[in-house]
Motif scaffolding. Structure first.
Motif, PDB file in Angstrom:
ATOM      1  N   LEU A 168       0.831  -1.205   0.000  1.00  0.00           N
ATOM      2  CA  LEU A 168       0.000   0.000   0.000  1.00  0.00           C
ATOM      3  C   LEU A 168       0.868   1.259   0.000  1.00  0.00           C
ATOM      4  O   LEU A 168       0.522   2.272  -0.628  1.00  0.00           O
ATOM      5  N   GLY A 169       2.009   1.192   0.725  1.00  0.00           N
ATOM      6  CA  GLY A 169       2.928   2.331   0.729  1.00  0.00           C
ATOM      7  C   GLY A 169       3.478   2.608  -0.655  1.00  0.00           C
ATOM      8  O   GLY A 169       3.607   3.766  -1.073  1.00  0.00           O
ATOM      9  N   ILE A 170       3.801   1.539  -1.388  1.00  0.00           N
ATOM     10  CA  ILE A 170       4.320   1.701  -2.747  1.00  0.00           C
ATOM     11  C   ILE A 170       3.244   2.261  -3.676  1.00  0.00           C
ATOM     12  O   ILE A 170       3.519   3.127  -4.522  1.00  0.00           O
TER      13      ILE A 170
ATOM     14  N   ALA B  70       3.249   5.675  -5.769  1.00  0.00           N
ATOM     15  CA  ALA B  70       2.881   5.772  -7.181  1.00  0.00           C
ATOM     16  C   ALA B  70       1.864   6.893  -7.391  1.00  0.00           C
ATOM     17  O   ALA B  70       1.971   7.673  -8.353  1.00  0.00           O
ATOM     18  N   LEU B  71       0.886   6.991  -6.490  1.00  0.00           N
ATOM     19  CA  LEU B  71      -0.110   8.059  -6.594  1.00  0.00           C
ATOM     20  C   LEU B  71       0.545   9.431  -6.463  1.00  0.00           C
ATOM     21  O   LEU B  71       0.154  10.390  -7.142  1.00  0.00           O
TER      22      LEU B  71
ATOM     23  N   GLN C 110       3.529  10.078  -7.435  1.00  0.00           N
ATOM     24  CA  GLN C 110       4.186  10.303  -8.723  1.00  0.00           C
ATOM     25  C   GLN C 110       3.194  10.847  -9.743  1.00  0.00           C
ATOM     26  O   GLN C 110       3.495  11.779 -10.492  1.00  0.00           O
ATOM     27  N   PHE C 111       1.990  10.272  -9.773  1.00  0.00           N
ATOM     28  CA  PHE C 111       0.962  10.757 -10.700  1.00  0.00           C
ATOM     29  C   PHE C 111       0.607  12.212 -10.397  1.00  0.00           C
ATOM     30  O   PHE C 111       0.445  13.030 -11.306  1.00  0.00           O
ATOM     31  N   HIS C 112       0.498  12.512  -9.105  1.00  0.00           N
ATOM     32  CA  HIS C 112       0.165  13.886  -8.708  1.00  0.00           C
ATOM     33  C   HIS C 112       1.271  14.848  -9.105  1.00  0.00           C
ATOM     34  O   HIS C 112       1.007  15.950  -9.602  1.00  0.00           O
ATOM     35  N   SER C 113       2.519  14.418  -8.891  1.00  0.00           N
ATOM     36  CA  SER C 113       3.657  15.261  -9.268  1.00  0.00           C
ATOM     37  C   SER C 113       3.678  15.505 -10.774  1.00  0.00           C
ATOM     38  O   SER C 113       3.966  16.617 -11.235  1.00  0.00           O
ATOM     39  N   ALA C 114       3.367  14.456 -11.542  1.00  0.00           N
ATOM     40  CA  ALA C 114       3.343  14.602 -13.000  1.00  0.00           C
ATOM     41  C   ALA C 114       2.224  15.544 -13.430  1.00  0.00           C
ATOM     42  O   ALA C 114       2.423  16.433 -14.271  1.00  0.00           O
ATOM     43  N   TRP C 115       1.040  15.354 -12.848  1.00  0.00           N
ATOM     44  CA  TRP C 115      -0.125  16.155 -13.241  1.00  0.00           C
ATOM     45  C   TRP C 115       0.069  17.636 -12.908  1.00  0.00           C
ATOM     46  O   TRP C 115      -0.233  18.518 -13.724  1.00  0.00           O
TER      47      TRP C 115
ATOM     48  N   VAL D 246       3.109   4.162 -13.054  1.00  0.00           N
ATOM     49  CA  VAL D 246       2.423   2.956 -13.527  1.00  0.00           C
ATOM     50  C   VAL D 246       3.159   1.706 -13.050  1.00  0.00           C
ATOM     51  O   VAL D 246       2.548   0.755 -12.535  1.00  0.00           O
ATOM     52  N   VAL D 247       4.480   1.705 -13.213  1.00  0.00           N
ATOM     53  CA  VAL D 247       5.272   0.538 -12.819  1.00  0.00           C
ATOM     54  C   VAL D 247       5.167   0.288 -11.326  1.00  0.00           C
ATOM     55  O   VAL D 247       4.976  -0.855 -10.871  1.00  0.00           O
ATOM     56  N   PHE D 248       5.254   1.337 -10.521  1.00  0.00           N
ATOM     57  CA  PHE D 248       5.177   1.158  -9.070  1.00  0.00           C
ATOM     58  C   PHE D 248       3.770   0.766  -8.630  1.00  0.00           C
ATOM     59  O   PHE D 248       3.614   0.077  -7.607  1.00  0.00           O
TER      60      PHE D 248
END
Length: 282
Positions: A170-172, A176-177, A179-184, A218-220
């Protein structure tokens, strides 16, 4: 929790002060830039090999240890691996500086300590990779160790082991979430000084970085999801590392296309790391 306790320990204030003095040394920042470049090189190798696999031109789905082995077996392998090892050590040094000297100004509240703990864990992980690279250079490497399934099995043997595995998964996924937020939100721009580039180039660079960070997310997500599944089913064999996660992507419908997109994203992430090496505020 243990990592955060270390960062709150009795000698934390003295350690933090000494770490700040060390982090302000010009060589520490040079090591940091070398570290970002080394991390970029690792992801570039992983991404290119996955791209070749997706295109049916050889290649393979591999992880960071596989990337190190690829360098070792290539032209000028020992010389290049030696440079990569130095860079990886530099990344470890800088990660520990981020954790203990708080070079990112995350603070000492719960959120700040959690972020700094992540820097510390990242330093430990890349320290293991640097050690693997050095052992490969001297011919002492005996493979990449237990791997994801091995340490998952070890963790399950501990009290509440299955719960711990699920929590790690769940931590990973949470990472990942993030990372998505940082990208967005393009939050990475806060630390990149791109004023030397034309506005049009800055826009392209931002898009490449967003693509790369999202692909890593995505990978994480895949890695974290399989860890949760491994914990729920009490089956360490269901745990997946980076290379295995890429294999899972390749086995989906239109897997070659999906793998190609993710692999291209990992190459884009490598480009983001190279930009960090050049333009990041340290």
């Amino acid at each position: 929790m243990a990592t955060m306790d270390v960062m709150r320990g009795p000698g934390m204030e003295r350690l933090s002060q000494g770490a700040k003095e060390a982090a302000n040394h010009p060589w520490a920042k040079k090591l940091g830039r070398m570290g970002y470049a080394a991390k970029g090189a690792v992801y570039a190798i992983i991404g290119v090999l996955a791209l070749k696999l997706a295109a049916g031109e050889g290649g393979r789905a591999t992880d960071s240890h596989g990337a190190v082995a690829t360098v070792a077996h290539g032209p000028f392998g020992i010389a290049l691996l030696s440079l990569l090892s130095v860079g990886l050590v530099g990344y470890v040094v800088w990660r520990f500086a981020q954790a203990f000297a708080d070079t990112e100004d995350k603070g000492s509240d719960a959120k700040g300590l959690a972020t700094r703990a992540m820097y510390f864990v990242s330093g430990v992980i890349y320290g293991s990779l640097a050690l693997f690279a050095v052992k490969t250079i001297v011919g002492a490497s005996q493979g990449k160790g237990k791997g994801t399934q091995g340490w998952t099995a070890t963790l399950m043997e501990q009290p509440f082991g299955r719960v711990l595995v699920v929590l790690v998964g769940l931590g990973i996924i949470g990472f990942a979430l993030k990372q998505f937020h940082s990208a967005w939100k393009a939050k990475f721009r806060e630390k990149l000084t791109l004023t030397g580039l034309a506005a049009a180039h800055q826009h392209r660079v931002e898009r490449v970085c967003q693509f790369g960070i999202a692909a890593r997310g995505v990978v994480f997500t895949v890695i974290g999801g399989f860890l949760v599944l491994a914990g729920v089913d009490a089956n360490p064999g269901e745990a997946k590392g980076l290379g295995e996660a890429l294999t899972v992507v390749a086995r989906q419908p239109a897997g070659d296309v999906l793998l190609g997109v993710v692999a291209a994203g990992l190459v884009a992430y490598a480009a983001y790391m190279f930009l960090q090496a050049r333009y990041r505020q340290l």
